[in-house]
Design a protein around this motif. Structure first.
Motif, PDB file in Angstrom:
ATOM      1  N   VAL A 159       0.859  -1.188   0.000  1.00 29.09           N
ATOM      2  CA  VAL A 159       0.000   0.000   0.000  1.00 29.09           C
ATOM      3  C   VAL A 159       0.894   1.237   0.000  1.00 29.09           C
ATOM      4  CG1 VAL A 159      -1.698   1.299   1.353  1.00 29.09           C
ATOM      5  CG2 VAL A 159      -1.865  -1.201   1.189  1.00 29.09           C
ATOM      6  N   TYR A 160       0.585   2.195  -0.857  1.00 27.66           N
ATOM      7  CA  TYR A 160       1.426   3.396  -0.977  1.00 27.66           C
ATOM      8  C   TYR A 160       0.827   4.574  -0.214  1.00 27.66           C
ATOM      9  CZ  TYR A 160       4.717   1.305  -4.176  1.00 27.66           C
ATOM     10  OH  TYR A 160       5.703   0.525  -4.703  1.00 27.66           O
ATOM     11  N   VAL A 161       1.669   5.168   0.648  1.00 28.01           N
ATOM     12  CA  VAL A 161       1.297   6.374   1.394  1.00 28.01           C
ATOM     13  C   VAL A 161       1.623   7.595   0.544  1.00 28.01           C
ATOM     14  CG1 VAL A 161       1.724   7.708   3.509  1.00 28.01           C
ATOM     15  CG2 VAL A 161       1.775   5.207   3.571  1.00 28.01           C
ATOM     16  N   GLU A 162       2.792   7.567  -0.068  1.00 24.59           N
ATOM     17  CA  GLU A 162       3.246   8.577  -1.027  1.00 24.59           C
ATOM     18  C   GLU A 162       3.764   7.827  -2.250  1.00 24.59           C
ATOM     19  OE1 GLU A 162       2.913  11.706  -0.328  1.00 24.59           O
ATOM     20  OE2 GLU A 162       2.682  11.751   1.849  1.00 24.59           O
ATOM     21  N   ASP A 163       4.069   8.559  -3.291  1.00 25.52           N
ATOM     22  CA  ASP A 163       4.583   7.912  -4.505  1.00 25.52           C
ATOM     23  C   ASP A 163       5.853   7.121  -4.239  1.00 25.52           C
ATOM     24  OD1 ASP A 163       2.523   8.913  -5.978  1.00 25.52           O
ATOM     25  OD2 ASP A 163       3.646  10.611  -6.805  1.00 25.52           O
ATOM     26  N   ASN A 164       6.627   7.560  -3.222  1.00 27.85           N
ATOM     27  CA  ASN A 164       7.906   6.885  -2.932  1.00 27.85           C
ATOM     28  C   ASN A 164       7.937   6.257  -1.540  1.00 27.85           C
ATOM     29  OD1 ASN A 164       7.957   9.351  -1.545  1.00 27.85           O
ATOM     30  ND2 ASN A 164      10.180   9.519  -1.669  1.00 27.85           N
ATOM     31  N   LEU A 165       6.755   5.990  -0.968  1.00 31.82           N
ATOM     32  CA  LEU A 165       6.689   5.399   0.375  1.00 31.82           C
ATOM     33  C   LEU A 165       5.606   4.322   0.418  1.00 31.82           C
ATOM     34  CD1 LEU A 165       7.417   5.169   3.345  1.00 31.82           C
ATOM     35  CD2 LEU A 165       6.044   7.216   3.802  1.00 31.82           C
ATOM     36  N   ALA A 166       6.048   3.058   0.526  1.00 27.97           N
ATOM     37  CA  ALA A 166       5.131   1.911   0.537  1.00 27.97           C
ATOM     38  C   ALA A 166       5.085   1.285   1.924  1.00 27.97           C
ATOM     39  CB  ALA A 166       5.594   0.873  -0.489  1.00 27.97           C
ATOM     40  N   VAL A 167       3.960   0.630   2.215  1.00 36.38           N
ATOM     41  CA  VAL A 167       3.761   0.003   3.527  1.00 36.38           C
ATOM     42  C   VAL A 167       3.181  -1.397   3.334  1.00 36.38           C
ATOM     43  CG1 VAL A 167       2.550   0.150   5.747  1.00 36.38           C
ATOM     44  CG2 VAL A 167       3.325   2.236   4.623  1.00 36.38           C
ATOM     45  N   MET A 168       3.647  -2.343   4.167  1.00 34.12           N
ATOM     46  CA  MET A 168       3.047  -3.680   4.197  1.00 34.12           C
ATOM     47  C   MET A 168       2.872  -4.102   5.655  1.00 34.12           C
ATOM     48  SD  MET A 168       1.681  -6.271   2.877  1.00 34.12           S
ATOM     49  CE  MET A 168       1.943  -6.133   1.114  1.00 34.12           C
ATOM     50  N   SER A 169       1.684  -4.646   5.950  1.00 35.73           N
ATOM     51  CA  SER A 169       1.369  -5.068   7.316  1.00 35.73           C
ATOM     52  C   SER A 169       0.289  -6.127   7.276  1.00 35.73           C
ATOM     53  CB  SER A 169       0.880  -3.862   8.137  1.00 35.73           C
ATOM     54  OG  SER A 169       0.346  -4.271   9.384  1.00 35.73           O
ATOM     55  N   ILE A 170       0.277  -6.999   8.277  1.00 36.41           N
ATOM     56  CA  ILE A 170      -0.816  -7.968   8.380  1.00 36.41           C
ATOM     57  C   ILE A 170      -2.137  -7.260   8.636  1.00 36.41           C
ATOM     58  CG2 ILE A 170      -0.627  -8.401  10.875  1.00 36.41           C
ATOM     59  CD1 ILE A 170      -1.223 -11.351  10.254  1.00 36.41           C
ATOM     60  N   GLY A 171      -2.054  -6.012   9.111  1.00 32.45           N
ATOM     61  CA  GLY A 171      -3.269  -5.225   9.338  1.00 32.45           C
ATOM     62  C   GLY A 171      -4.108  -5.077   8.086  1.00 32.45           C
ATOM     63  N   PHE A 172      -3.485  -5.122   6.903  1.00 30.31           N
ATOM     64  CA  PHE A 172      -4.214  -5.003   5.642  1.00 30.31           C
ATOM     65  C   PHE A 172      -4.948  -6.295   5.282  1.00 30.31           C
ATOM     66  CE2 PHE A 172      -0.475  -2.067   4.576  1.00 30.31           C
ATOM     67  CZ  PHE A 172      -1.154  -0.938   5.011  1.00 30.31           C
ATOM     68  N   LEU A 173      -4.592  -7.395   5.972  1.00 28.64           N
ATOM     69  CA  LEU A 173      -5.182  -8.693   5.649  1.00 28.64           C
ATOM     70  C   LEU A 173      -6.301  -9.075   6.608  1.00 28.64           C
ATOM     71  CD1 LEU A 173      -1.823 -10.622   5.012  1.00 28.64           C
ATOM     72  CD2 LEU A 173      -3.208  -9.363   3.351  1.00 28.64           C
TER      73      LEU A 173
END
Length: 314
Positions: free
Chosen positions: A121-135
């Motif tokens: 998941v992208y917060v900014e064009d150059n900042l991505a995030v991954m977490s079990i929270g998304f699942l």
């Protein structure tokens, strides 16, 4: 005297090797239980190949819960991504307490599958995030998993997420020195981890657990970039006076770093607006760029970048 292998042997590569009732009496039980017979997990090399496109890998650790580790991880990622020429990702491996989606303002987002793996998941064009929270179906869902399932999830995050070309991968970990920490160090063992940034607060009850974390790093040969003393005094946003909320009765992080031959990256003061920004999913650094805490964050990140690049040169 030779004894036959048990009829229901779980196999030397199993997590239950040497531990089941069928292993009782087997001459190889102790050897299997110690893990000495297990072949290396092939995922280690797969992850090493995947991580070739990631220049710097930084773990954020602390032996103690509640010291602001996730808050620091999020702001470290924000600060690094402040340079639009850098590609940054934040990986949340706190499986049971995934707070990163809320802090980064992407709670409720979903992970999508593509031909090249999970898309972060992208917060900014150059900042991505991954977490079990998304699942999870809801932020209030409890993740009630034993170690092997947690390990499998961490393996998937590292191997199956389409990270792309990154300058920095920041990994936010849970408190302690258990499954998640062993897994992340093991899976990245062939991928060159730059090191760990260790978060503490000034009081001895926190430092006591942080010393355990430092010994864990040394035992598993994980380099330590430095230590950050968080909640180091309270700076009033109005009058600018500083108060000591958590007294450093034993000399705080500075004394500990001197004793353990570590670098103190800096001190970040308490500011109630940091908690408010995290709850609202906003970057405190962007909201209050001239505050003492924001300036302290940037100073710490500059020190960390300098030491990371210096370590890479050697």
């Amino acid at each position: 005297m030779f004894q036959a292998m048990p009829h229901n042997c779980p196999g030397t590569s199993s997590e239950q090797a040497g531990k089941t009732s069928s292993c009782q009496g087997c001459p190889n039980q102790n050897l299997c239980a110690s893990g000495a017979t297990k072949a290396p997990d092939p995922a280690i090399e797969e992850i090493a190949v995947k991580m070739l496109s990631v220049k710097h890998k930084i773990l954020v650790l602390s032996g103690k819960g509640g010291v602001g580790k996730s808050t620091f991880s999020a702001h470290l990622a924000h600060a690094l991504a402040g340079d639009s020429n850098k590609e940054v990702a934040l990986l949340d491996v706190d499986i049971c307490g995934p707070s990163i989606p809320r802090i980064m303002g992407v709670e409720g987002e979903q992970v999508h599958q593509s031909g090249s793996g999970w898309s972060p998941v992208y917060v900014e064009d150059n900042l991505a995030v991954m977490s079990i929270g998304f699942l999870l179906s809801s932020p209030d869902d409890a993740v009630i998993w034993r170690g092997p399932k947690k390990n499998g999830m961490i393996k998937q995050f590292l191997r199956d997420v389409d990270w792309g070309d990154l300058d920095y991968l920041v990994v936010d970990t849970p408190p302690g020195t258990s499954d998640e920490h062993l897994s992340i160090v093991q899976y990245l063992s062939s991928a060159h981890i730059d090191g760990a940034v260790i978060i503490t607060t000034p009081q001895e009850v926190s430092l006591q657990d942080v010393r355990k974390e430092i010994r864990f790093c040394r035992k598993v040969k994980l380099p330590i970039i430095g230590v950050v003393e968080n909640m180091s005094g309270f700076v009033c946003p109005k009058c600018k006076n500083t108060s000591e909320i958590f007294p450093s009765t034993t000399g705080g992080a500075e004394r500990m770093c001197e004793e353990m031959n570590l670098t103190l990256l800096g001190r970040i003061p308490l500011d109630p607006r940091i908690g408010k920004s995290c709850d609202e999913g906003k970057s405190f650094l962007a909201e209050f760029p001239e505050s003492p805490a924001a300036l302290a964050y940037r100073s710490v990140v500059q020190s960390e970048e300098h030491l990371t690049n210096k370590h890479m040169e050697h």
